[in-house]
Design a protein around this motif. Structure first.
Motif, PDB file in Angstrom:
ATOM      1  N   VAL A  12       0.788  -1.225  -0.129  1.00  0.00           N
ATOM      2  CA  VAL A  12       0.072  -0.038  -0.156  1.00  0.00           C
ATOM      3  C   VAL A  12       0.823   1.267   0.036  1.00  0.00           C
ATOM      4  N   PHE A  13       0.296   2.173  -0.405  1.00  0.00           N
ATOM      5  CA  PHE A  13       0.977   3.606  -0.335  1.00  0.00           C
ATOM      6  C   PHE A  13      -0.346   4.633  -0.404  1.00  0.00           C
ATOM      7  N   ASN A  14      -0.359   5.379   0.371  1.00  0.00           N
ATOM      8  CA  ASN A  14      -1.377   6.584   0.607  1.00  0.00           C
ATOM      9  C   ASN A  14      -2.883   5.948   0.248  1.00  0.00           C
ATOM     10  N   GLU A  15      -3.187   5.104   1.194  1.00  0.00           N
ATOM     11  CA  GLU A  15      -4.490   4.401   0.805  1.00  0.00           C
ATOM     12  C   GLU A  15      -5.431   4.793   1.859  1.00  0.00           C
ATOM     13  N   VAL A  16      -5.337   6.006   2.579  1.00  0.00           N
ATOM     14  CA  VAL A  16      -6.178   6.340   3.534  1.00  0.00           C
ATOM     15  C   VAL A  16      -7.496   6.449   3.324  1.00  0.00           C
ATOM     16  N   GLU A  17      -8.060   6.724   2.324  1.00  0.00           N
ATOM     17  CA  GLU A  17      -9.729   6.540   1.960  1.00  0.00           C
ATOM     18  C   GLU A  17      -9.894   4.976   1.888  1.00  0.00           C
ATOM     19  N   ILE A  27     -10.207  -9.307   6.311  1.00  0.00           N
ATOM     20  CA  ILE A  27     -10.370  -9.859   7.523  1.00  0.00           C
ATOM     21  C   ILE A  27     -11.773 -10.557   7.787  1.00  0.00           C
ATOM     22  N   GLY A  28     -12.643 -10.299   7.105  1.00  0.00           N
ATOM     23  CA  GLY A  28     -13.888 -10.959   6.863  1.00  0.00           C
ATOM     24  C   GLY A  28     -14.095 -12.036   6.150  1.00  0.00           C
ATOM     25  N   GLN A  29     -12.760 -12.658   5.564  1.00  0.00           N
ATOM     26  CA  GLN A  29     -13.009 -13.708   4.571  1.00  0.00           C
ATOM     27  C   GLN A  29     -13.633 -14.955   5.211  1.00  0.00           C
ATOM     28  N   ASP A  30     -14.251 -15.631   4.361  1.00  0.00           N
ATOM     29  CA  ASP A  30     -14.970 -17.056   4.993  1.00  0.00           C
ATOM     30  C   ASP A  30     -13.901 -18.267   5.018  1.00  0.00           C
ATOM     31  N   TYR A  31     -12.841 -18.042   4.796  1.00  0.00           N
ATOM     32  CA  TYR A  31     -11.716 -18.950   4.843  1.00  0.00           C
ATOM     33  C   TYR A  31     -11.720 -19.830   6.174  1.00  0.00           C
ATOM     34  N   ALA A  32     -11.687 -21.235   6.030  1.00  0.00           N
ATOM     35  CA  ALA A  32     -11.687 -21.845   7.262  1.00  0.00           C
ATOM     36  C   ALA A  32     -10.455 -22.133   7.882  1.00  0.00           C
ATOM     37  N   GLY A  33      -9.340 -21.899   7.313  1.00  0.00           N
ATOM     38  CA  GLY A  33      -7.887 -22.249   7.726  1.00  0.00           C
ATOM     39  C   GLY A  33      -7.108 -20.878   8.428  1.00  0.00           C
ATOM     40  N   PRO A  34      -6.236 -21.072   8.777  1.00  0.00           N
ATOM     41  CA  PRO A  34      -5.301 -19.967   9.258  1.00  0.00           C
ATOM     42  C   PRO A  34      -5.136 -18.790   8.406  1.00  0.00           C
ATOM     43  N   LEU A  35      -5.190 -17.422   8.651  1.00  0.00           N
ATOM     44  CA  LEU A  35      -5.318 -16.591   7.623  1.00  0.00           C
ATOM     45  C   LEU A  35      -4.730 -15.412   8.345  1.00  0.00           C
ATOM     46  N   ASP A  36      -3.549 -14.878   7.856  1.00  0.00           N
ATOM     47  CA  ASP A  36      -2.661 -13.528   8.241  1.00  0.00           C
ATOM     48  C   ASP A  36      -2.810 -12.643   7.018  1.00  0.00           C
ATOM     49  N   VAL A  37      -2.634 -11.368   7.267  1.00  0.00           N
ATOM     50  CA  VAL A  37      -2.440 -10.271   6.478  1.00  0.00           C
ATOM     51  C   VAL A  37      -1.092  -9.636   6.648  1.00  0.00           C
ATOM     52  N   ILE A  38      -0.317  -9.535   5.799  1.00  0.00           N
ATOM     53  CA  ILE A  38       1.002  -8.733   6.080  1.00  0.00           C
ATOM     54  C   ILE A  38       0.765  -7.682   5.077  1.00  0.00           C
ATOM     55  N   VAL A  39       0.909  -6.317   5.468  1.00  0.00           N
ATOM     56  CA  VAL A  39       0.804  -4.881   4.754  1.00  0.00           C
ATOM     57  C   VAL A  39       2.210  -4.467   4.717  1.00  0.00           C
ATOM     58  N   ALA A  40       2.563  -4.159   3.553  1.00  0.00           N
ATOM     59  CA  ALA A  40       3.761  -3.547   3.350  1.00  0.00           C
ATOM     60  C   ALA A  40       3.485  -2.055   2.763  1.00  0.00           C
ATOM     61  N   ASP A  41       3.832  -1.152   3.865  1.00  0.00           N
ATOM     62  CA  ASP A  41       3.450   0.380   3.518  1.00  0.00           C
ATOM     63  C   ASP A  41       4.804   1.051   2.907  1.00  0.00           C
ATOM     64  N   GLY A  42       4.482   1.936   2.016  1.00  0.00           N
ATOM     65  CA  GLY A  42       5.497   2.247   1.167  1.00  0.00           C
ATOM     66  C   GLY A  42       5.896   3.671   1.412  1.00  0.00           C
ATOM     67  N   GLY A  43       5.778   4.110   2.727  1.00  0.00           N
ATOM     68  CA  GLY A  43       5.998   5.559   3.248  1.00  0.00           C
ATOM     69  C   GLY A  43       4.907   6.329   2.902  1.00  0.00           C
ATOM     70  N   ALA A  91      -3.264  -9.030  -2.595  1.00  0.00           N
ATOM     71  CA  ALA A  91      -4.324  -8.016  -2.556  1.00  0.00           C
ATOM     72  C   ALA A  91      -3.862  -6.562  -2.652  1.00  0.00           C
ATOM     73  N   ASP A  92      -4.815  -5.819  -2.901  1.00  0.00           N
ATOM     74  CA  ASP A  92      -4.530  -4.281  -3.245  1.00  0.00           C
ATOM     75  C   ASP A  92      -5.384  -3.481  -2.373  1.00  0.00           C
ATOM     76  N   GLY A  93      -4.727  -2.239  -2.116  1.00  0.00           N
ATOM     77  CA  GLY A  93      -5.254  -1.480  -0.651  1.00  0.00           C
ATOM     78  C   GLY A  93      -6.422  -0.719  -1.198  1.00  0.00           C
ATOM     79  N   HIS A  94      -6.890  -0.674  -2.419  1.00  0.00           N
ATOM     80  CA  HIS A  94      -7.908   0.305  -2.903  1.00  0.00           C
ATOM     81  C   HIS A  94      -8.985  -0.833  -3.310  1.00  0.00           C
ATOM     82  N   THR A  95      -9.132  -1.818  -2.750  1.00  0.00           N
ATOM     83  CA  THR A  95     -10.204  -2.680  -3.553  1.00  0.00           C
ATOM     84  C   THR A  95     -10.842  -3.579  -2.265  1.00  0.00           C
ATOM     85  N   HIS A  96     -12.207  -3.820  -2.560  1.00  0.00           N
ATOM     86  CA  HIS A  96     -13.009  -4.508  -1.262  1.00  0.00           C
ATOM     87  C   HIS A  96     -13.117  -6.087  -1.943  1.00  0.00           C
TER      88      HIS A  96
END
Length: 113
Positions: A12-17, A27-43, A91-96
């Motif tokens: 992500v970069f400047n995705e405040v909106e 986070i609301g995914q219906d996946y039954a297994g372990p699920l983590d999210v790693i966000v790499a912020d580009g400043g 995934a991308d920071g401007h998508t639902h």
């Protein structure tokens, strides 16, 4: 059906909106297994990083890392390197995302090998 651990990698970069909606959908995914999210912020300079830090403190499966090179591909690689899951979902920071995005992605990998 198998449910291997999955890490969603999110540069992500400047995705405040949009970042709250993006993370809520991931986070609301219906996946039954372990699920983590790693966000790499580009400043980000628009408040995105502060929102991400709030998410990381509230959600134990959200990690924020620094993408000091500020290039999307480097952020993806850094997030991938920070993961120990056998499967990565981009995934991308401007998508639902639909609630079955991760489940359908993993099922396709398992079905097709």
């Amino acid at each position: 059906m198998q449910h291997p651990p999955v890490t969603i990698i999110l540069p992500v970069f400047n995705e405040v909106e949009t970042i709250d909606g993006t993370l809520t959908s991931l986070i609301g995914q219906d996946y039954a297994g372990p699920l983590d999210v790693i966000v790499a912020d580009g400043g980000s300079t628009d408040g995105t990083l502060e929102k991400l830090e709030g998410w990381a403190s509230a959600a134990p499966n959200v990690t924020v890392i620094d993408n000091n090179r500020r290039v999307q591909s480097y952020g993806l690689n850094a997030a991938a390197e920070a993961s120990d899951a056998p499967l990565l979902v981009r995934a991308d920071g401007h998508t639902h995302y639909a609630p079955d995005y991760v489940r359908q992605s993993v099922n396709t990998v398992i079905e097709t090998g």
